[in-house]
Design a protein around this motif. Structure first.
Motif, PDB file in Angstrom:
ATOM      1  N   SER A   1       0.798  -1.169  -0.038  1.00  0.00           N
ATOM      2  CA  SER A   1       0.082   0.061   0.080  1.00  0.00           C
ATOM      3  C   SER A   1       0.835   1.450   0.080  1.00  0.00           C
TER       4      SER A   1
ATOM      5  N   TYR B   1      -2.734  -5.317  -8.491  1.00  0.00           N
ATOM      6  CA  TYR B   1      -2.114  -6.532  -8.335  1.00  0.00           C
ATOM      7  C   TYR B   1      -2.405  -7.240  -9.513  1.00  0.00           C
ATOM      8  N   GLU B   2      -3.643  -7.080 -10.216  1.00  0.00           N
ATOM      9  CA  GLU B   2      -4.081  -8.122 -11.151  1.00  0.00           C
ATOM     10  C   GLU B   2      -3.368  -7.957 -12.337  1.00  0.00           C
TER      11      GLU B   2
ATOM     12  N   TYR C   1       6.706  -8.356  -1.296  1.00  0.00           N
ATOM     13  CA  TYR C   1       5.636  -7.724  -0.702  1.00  0.00           C
ATOM     14  C   TYR C   1       6.078  -7.147   0.666  1.00  0.00           C
TER      15      TYR C   1
ATOM     16  N   GLU D   1      -3.818 -10.483  -4.670  1.00  0.00           N
ATOM     17  CA  GLU D   1      -4.440  -9.679  -3.623  1.00  0.00           C
ATOM     18  C   GLU D   1      -4.971 -10.684  -2.664  1.00  0.00           C
TER      19      GLU D   1
ATOM     20  N   THR E   1      -1.909 -11.804  -0.689  1.00  0.00           N
ATOM     21  CA  THR E   1      -1.247 -10.653   0.234  1.00  0.00           C
ATOM     22  C   THR E   1      -2.149 -10.438   1.434  1.00  0.00           C
TER      23      THR E   1
END
Length: 290
Positions: free
Chosen positions: A36, A180-181, A192, A274, A277
């Motif tokens: 983020s 993310y996709e 990450y 996603e 994560t």
């Protein structure tokens, strides 16, 4: 190609990045750096480029000024048209450079070549830098939030082009992204970050299996699905959803038959970054490992 050994960056009394471990990035790895806002993604890129002070060590394989890089903010001189800047940077005429011509056509940039930098929109500035970066022969390329500020259709086209462009190139690629996709087909590894710390690093598929199993069945959360979930291994899911971990093919069969019996739609995934994560973060802050 890149070794990041316990790299730490502080701004006054604030720690912006503290890897706390050694990250080895091999030749031709495609690494998605995710997290983020404030996670330390851009700080990591700047560390690799040597434009912020850091503790620890970074082995680059090449000089930092030889790395091809797209930053969120780029600046060029305003006194001459972009056509001249571009030809100065590539060391020749645009019309004689097939790669540059291909990129100009792809990004529909021909009408901008006679403009000056200050006359461009944010998206046009981004496209100009991408033309330069993608046509570079550097063995290391860094792309920082490369689709930021672009509309959905343009983002999709760009990511498709990046996948195609780098598929046959001997380039170590680091890409930071909020989407993310978009990384699904471009990267093979994930780094990450959260609050400057490494949540995990590794092969994308391995990380999914580590935190989510061989596959996950996702469905809407309601009374019927909550009842089904009691009999299976539930992992962390987006709000309003239930995610059921499947470590064996038999798990999928039993879960999907149960959902179908109560007329519930579901989605199967074995590569959702996603979802990975969300669960990696949950495990990290519980202090445990799968």
């Amino acid at each position: 190609m890149l070794t990041l050994d316990r790299v730490k960056v502080s701004f006054k009394d604030k720690v912006a990045l503290d890897l706390g471990r050694t990250i080895e990035i091999a030749d031709n790895d495609r690494v998605g750096v995710i997290g983020s806002n404030g996670a330390g993604k851009t700080t990591l890129i700047k560390s690799i480029l040597g434009i912020v002070n850091y503790q620890g060590s970074i082995k680059r394989g090449i000089e930092a000024d030889k790395i091809a890089v797209h930053m969120q903010q780029n600046e060029y001189i305003d006194t001459v048209p972009l056509r001249i800047i571009l030809e100065m940077l590539i060391g020749g005429r645009i019309k004689n450079n097939k790669k540059i011509l291909e990129m100009i056509e792809f990004f529909e940039f021909e009408p901008c070549l006679n403009k000056r930098w200050k006359q461009l929109s944010g998206g046009q500035k981004q496209r100009f830098t991408l033309i330069l970066v993608m046509c570079s022969e550097s063995p290391i390329t860094l792309l920082d939030e490369v689709t930021s500020g672009l509309d959905f259709e343009t983002r999709q086209k760009l990511m498709k082009k990046l996948v195609q462009w780098y598929k046959e190139r001997n380039t170590t690629l680091l890409v930071t992204s909020h989407y993310y996709e978009e990384l699904e087909h471009l990267v093979n590894k994930i780094l990450y970050l959260d609050k400057g710390k490494v949540i995990d690093f590794g092969n994308k598929d391995d990380l999914f299996r580590k935190y989510c199993g061989k596959a996950v069945i996702l469905c809407e959360e309601n009374n019927a699905t909550k009842e089904i979930a009691k009999n299976h291994r539930q992992i962390v899911a987006p709000e309003g959803m239930i995610a059921l971990r499947c470590d064996e093919a038999e798990d999928e069969i039993v879960i999907t038959e149960a959902l179908s019996s109560v007329n519930v739609n579901y989605r199967r995934s074995n590569n959702d970054i996603e979802l990975m994560t969300i669960n990696a973060k949950a495990v990290y802050y519980r202090g445990g490992k799968r």
